[in-house]
Write an enzyme that holds these catalytic residues in place. Structure first.
Site, PDB file in Angstrom:
ATOM      1  N   LYS A 129       0.675  -1.167  -0.033  1.00  0.00           N
ATOM      2  CA  LYS A 129       0.056  -0.042   0.091  1.00  0.00           C
ATOM      3  C   LYS A 129       0.904   1.234   0.017  1.00  0.00           C
ATOM      4  CE  LYS A 129      -4.483   0.901   0.165  1.00  0.00           C
ATOM      5  NZ  LYS A 129      -5.710   0.165  -0.227  1.00  0.00           N
ATOM      6  N   ASP A 169      -6.963   4.327  -4.676  1.00  0.00           N
ATOM      7  CA  ASP A 169      -7.858   4.134  -3.143  1.00  0.00           C
ATOM      8  C   ASP A 169      -8.173   5.391  -3.087  1.00  0.00           C
ATOM      9  OD1 ASP A 169      -7.831   2.092  -0.689  1.00  0.00           O
ATOM     10  OD2 ASP A 169      -7.327   4.037   0.164  1.00  0.00           O
TER      11      ASP A 169
HETATM   12  P1  NDP Z   1     -13.072   8.006  -3.031  1.00  0.00           P
HETATM   13  O1  NDP Z   1     -11.965   8.869  -2.741  1.00  0.00           O
HETATM   14  O2  NDP Z   1     -13.440   7.628  -4.386  1.00  0.00           O
HETATM   15  O3  NDP Z   1     -14.359   8.004  -2.150  1.00  0.00           O
HETATM   16  C1  NDP Z   1     -13.884   8.100  -0.607  1.00  0.00           C
HETATM   17  C2  NDP Z   1     -15.411   8.476   0.001  1.00  0.00           C
HETATM   18  O4  NDP Z   1     -15.194   8.259   1.321  1.00  0.00           O
HETATM   19  C3  NDP Z   1     -15.859   9.957  -0.370  1.00  0.00           C
HETATM   20  O5  NDP Z   1     -17.304   9.824  -0.302  1.00  0.00           O
HETATM   21  C4  NDP Z   1     -15.243  10.595   1.028  1.00  0.00           C
HETATM   22  O6  NDP Z   1     -16.056  11.834   1.516  1.00  0.00           O
HETATM   23  C5  NDP Z   1     -15.449   9.424   2.041  1.00  0.00           C
HETATM   24  N1  NDP Z   1     -14.619   9.702   3.047  1.00  0.00           N
HETATM   25  C6  NDP Z   1     -13.055   9.766   3.062  1.00  0.00           C
HETATM   26  N2  NDP Z   1     -12.418  10.128   4.265  1.00  0.00           N
HETATM   27  C7  NDP Z   1     -13.367  10.016   5.224  1.00  0.00           C
HETATM   28  C8  NDP Z   1     -13.246  10.535   6.447  1.00  0.00           C
HETATM   29  N3  NDP Z   1     -12.344  10.521   7.215  1.00  0.00           N
HETATM   30  N4  NDP Z   1     -14.703  10.703   7.010  1.00  0.00           N
HETATM   31  C9  NDP Z   1     -15.854  10.345   6.356  1.00  0.00           C
HETATM   32  N5  NDP Z   1     -16.034  10.128   4.932  1.00  0.00           N
HETATM   33  C10 NDP Z   1     -14.725  10.109   4.304  1.00  0.00           C
HETATM   34  O7  NDP Z   1     -12.519   6.404  -2.258  1.00  0.00           O
HETATM   35  P2  NDP Z   1     -12.973   4.995  -2.517  1.00  0.00           P
HETATM   36  O8  NDP Z   1     -14.523   5.073  -2.797  1.00  0.00           O
HETATM   37  O9  NDP Z   1     -11.910   4.356  -3.815  1.00  0.00           O
HETATM   38  O10 NDP Z   1     -12.534   4.266  -1.355  1.00  0.00           O
HETATM   39  C11 NDP Z   1     -13.445   4.193  -0.127  1.00  0.00           C
HETATM   40  C12 NDP Z   1     -13.150   2.985   0.904  1.00  0.00           C
HETATM   41  O11 NDP Z   1     -13.048   1.853   0.080  1.00  0.00           O
HETATM   42  C13 NDP Z   1     -11.763   3.244   1.424  1.00  0.00           C
HETATM   43  O12 NDP Z   1     -11.671   2.726   2.794  1.00  0.00           O
HETATM   44  C14 NDP Z   1     -10.746   2.359   0.656  1.00  0.00           C
HETATM   45  O13 NDP Z   1      -9.628   2.003   1.084  1.00  0.00           O
HETATM   46  C15 NDP Z   1     -11.748   1.061   0.415  1.00  0.00           C
HETATM   47  N6  NDP Z   1     -11.402   0.608  -0.815  1.00  0.00           N
HETATM   48  C16 NDP Z   1     -11.299   1.106  -2.205  1.00  0.00           C
HETATM   49  C17 NDP Z   1     -11.000   0.224  -3.101  1.00  0.00           C
HETATM   50  C18 NDP Z   1     -10.961   0.737  -4.536  1.00  0.00           C
HETATM   51  O14 NDP Z   1     -10.806  -0.014  -5.677  1.00  0.00           O
HETATM   52  N7  NDP Z   1     -11.053   1.946  -5.009  1.00  0.00           N
HETATM   53  C19 NDP Z   1     -10.920  -1.330  -2.895  1.00  0.00           C
HETATM   54  C20 NDP Z   1     -11.205  -1.740  -1.799  1.00  0.00           C
HETATM   55  C21 NDP Z   1     -11.424  -0.863  -0.928  1.00  0.00           C
HETATM   56  P3  NDP Z   1     -14.995  13.409   1.072  1.00  0.00           P
HETATM   57  O15 NDP Z   1     -15.173  13.434  -0.401  1.00  0.00           O
HETATM   58  O16 NDP Z   1     -15.721  14.127   1.780  1.00  0.00           O
HETATM   59  O17 NDP Z   1     -13.621  12.995   1.523  1.00  0.00           O
HETATM   60  O1  2IT Z   2      -7.842  -1.610  -0.863  1.00  0.00           O
HETATM   61  C1  2IT Z   2      -7.746  -2.180  -1.801  1.00  0.00           C
HETATM   62  O2  2IT Z   2      -8.090  -3.160  -2.164  1.00  0.00           O
HETATM   63  C2  2IT Z   2      -7.638  -1.247  -3.124  1.00  0.00           C
HETATM   64  N1  2IT Z   2      -7.471  -0.056  -2.731  1.00  0.00           N
HETATM   65  C3  2IT Z   2      -7.651  -1.709  -4.565  1.00  0.00           C
HETATM   66  C4  2IT Z   2      -5.802  -2.191  -4.785  1.00  0.00           C
HETATM   67  C5  2IT Z   2      -5.644  -2.577  -6.046  1.00  0.00           C
HETATM   68  O3  2IT Z   2      -4.455  -2.922  -6.146  1.00  0.00           O
HETATM   69  O4  2IT Z   2      -6.627  -2.728  -6.977  1.00  0.00           O
END
Ligand code: NDP
Ligand code: 2IT
Length: 451
Positions: A129, A169
């Site tokens: 990461k 992420d």
């Molecule tokens: P994005 O940046 O697309 O979206 C993040 C979302 O979460 C936004 O709505 C953001 O709001 C909100 N958010 C972030 N930080 C906070 C906080 N401290 N408190 C409240 N809301 C918050 O990220 P993703 O959708 O990609 O990621 C979301 C989650 O999913 C994370 O935990 C990530 O690690 C996990 N994840 C992502 C993957 C991926 O493929 N993208 C894969 C597996 C897991 P705001 O705009 O106000 O910051």
């Molecule tokens: O938390 C996760 O699994 C991710 N943000 C996706 C990682 C990836 O390599 O696609």
């Protein structure tokens, strides 16, 4: 943390003494080691070969300065990181997070979780990461580009298509991956699959954008079916977040016949009893990069906006899918979820439930799908992108989506089987930790102590 095994206690205490400030990392390790108690006692080789000591220490941590020049001509400096946690079963693989809260504790927790998640996918990917405390919010596209180029100038020395393959992420989506890829190619004069989540015109995979959210719903559907003889059809769903994971979880849950009534961001949440109108959310978040409160003025009807994120857990629903960030559900919020009569909580975000929250779900008999299993669809599809890049072909949307669905269903079955084997029938959390661990442990044992 208190363990029955003296070995696990010693490893955990040593880790806590060495990293007292890394609370998120210790939380993630503490939870996994608890699940491994029966495995450690059944297999003395784990202690003899120092597997757990090795597992909790990253193979390599890279920490670097990221200088860049903003639109006013001022010099800015951020911190960049890459945690290369474990390469026993494949090249390091895991996302990059750009968010002001990013520090070593958060990236080590995410990298540690990634080891087991990646193993659960059944694909050959190790755990890593990275990221930065850079905040893309409020920055121009040019500023984001300049930051990404400077970040990659250093990162490029440490990654590669067969070494370490980052992706997105929080705060890192298609725009950032494009700038990062462009800079890697410029520096190396090489067009390789060094990043995943790329655009479709330069090596990206169809369905990678949708994969984490869709995968979460495939996992939830299969877990409901096999563990509860239930399904998403006709259920009310609460989703937190409104980013990549939340949007595509909302889309697939709706396609599977559920009604999603909330989305949120770090300022507040929207409640729409008629069901979230996803085209409006996509326009606000994906096109305009705006705030979720703008939803209410556009959706009309009975939609409401509430300041603060915690209130979203007081909204009554059958199924809760946290898709924002770590520790967003504490013990108190979990009590509301239980009181609301929930049947399942499946995690789209990484470690969104505190240990107190998980205890509440378990006491109430709620089906709990832990992050490293439930959100593995994103990284699984990243690995499918790596395969397509290696064979220089691209598969159709349906081909990738069908593989994703099968992978998520297998994760449910493999977790359930591992839990049952060690006397924790029905516990998908313990099962995911054990199933993810077993493959990594076997590979580490086979490869000897010094890499
Ligand atoms: P994005 O940046 O697309 O979206 C993040 C979302 O979460 C936004 O709505 C953001 O709001 C909100 N958010 C972030 N930080 C906070 C906080 N401290 N408190 C409240 N809301 C918050 O990220 P993703 O959708 O990609 O990621 C979301 C989650 O999913 C994370 O935990 C990530 O690690 C996990 N994840 C992502 C993957 C991926 O493929 N993208 C894969 C597996 C897991 P705001 O705009 O106000 O910051
Ligand atoms: O938390 C996760 O699994 C991710 N943000 C996706 C990682 C990836 O390599 O696609």
């Amino acid at each position: 943390m208190k363990y029955q095994s003296a070995y696990l206690q010693k490893v955990y205490d040593g880790l806590a003494a060495r990293n007292p400030e890394q609370t998120e990392f210790l939380e993630a390790v503490g939870e996994v080691l608890e699940s491994l108690e029966p495995v450690v006692s059944a297999n003395p080789k784990i202690e003899e070969e120092g597997i757990i000591e090795r597992l909790v220490e990253p193979e390599r941590v890279i920490l670097f300065r990221v200088p860049w020049v903003d639109d006013e001509g001022k010099v800015q400096v951020n911190r960049g990181y890459r945690v290369q946690f474990n390469s026993a079963i494949g090249p390091y693989k895991g996302g990059l997070r750009f968010h002001p809260s990013v520090n070593l504790s958060i990236l080590k927790f995410l990298g540690f979780e990634q080891i087991f998640k990646n193993s659960l996918t059944g694909l050959p990917i190790g755990g890593g990461k990275g990221g930065s405390d850079f905040d893309p919010k409020g920055k121009s596209d040019r500023e984001v580009m300049k930051f990404c180029q400077s970040f990659m100038t250093e990162l490029s020395k440490h990654i590669g298509a067969d070494t370490d393959v980052p992706a997105g992420d929080i705060g890192v989506g298609g725009r950032e991956i494009g700038y990062l890829f462009g800079q890697y190619k410029r520096l190396r004069n090489e067009f390789t699959g060094v990043l995943t989540g790329k655009g479709l015109t330069y090596g990206g995979s169809l369905a990678r954008t949708q994969a984490t959210g869709y995968g979460l719903c495939y996992y939830t559907e299969e877990a409901l079916k096999t563990m509860r003889n239930e399904s998403l059809k006709g259920k009310t769903v609460v989703i937190s977040g409104s980013g990549n994971v939340a949007i595509y979880a909302c889309e697939k849950a709706t396609q599977l016949g559920a009604k999603v009534v909330t989305v949120s961001d770090s300022n507040g949440y929207v409640y729409d009893p008629d069901g979230i109108k996803l085209d409006i959310v996509k326009q606000i978040k994906e096109v305009e990069r705006g705030r979720i409160k703008e939803y209410v003025g556009r959706a009309g009807g009975q939609a409401e906006y509430h300041e603060g994120c915690k209130g979203v857990w007081t909204v009554k629903a059958d199924i809760y899918l946290p898709c924002a960030t770590q520790n967003e559900i504490d013990g108190e919020s979990a009590k509301s979820i239980v009181a609301n009569g929930a049947i399942a909580v499946c995690e789209g975000a990484n470690m969104p439930s505190t240990p107190e929250a998980i205890a509440e779900y378990k006491n109430a008999g709620i089906l709990f799908g832990p992050a490293k299993a439930a959100n593995a669809g994103g990284v699984a599809t990243s690995a499918l992108e790596m395969s397509q890049n290696s064979e220089r072909l691209s598969w159709t949307f349906d081909e990738v989506d069908n593989k994703l669905k099968t992978i998520m269903e297998n994760i449910v079955h493999n977790s359930a089987a591992a839990a049952e084997k060690y006397g924790f029938k029905g516990d998908l959390q313990v099962g995911a930790n054990i199933a993810g661990f077993e493959k990594v442990c076997d590979a580490m044992l086979s490869q000897g102590i010094a890499y």
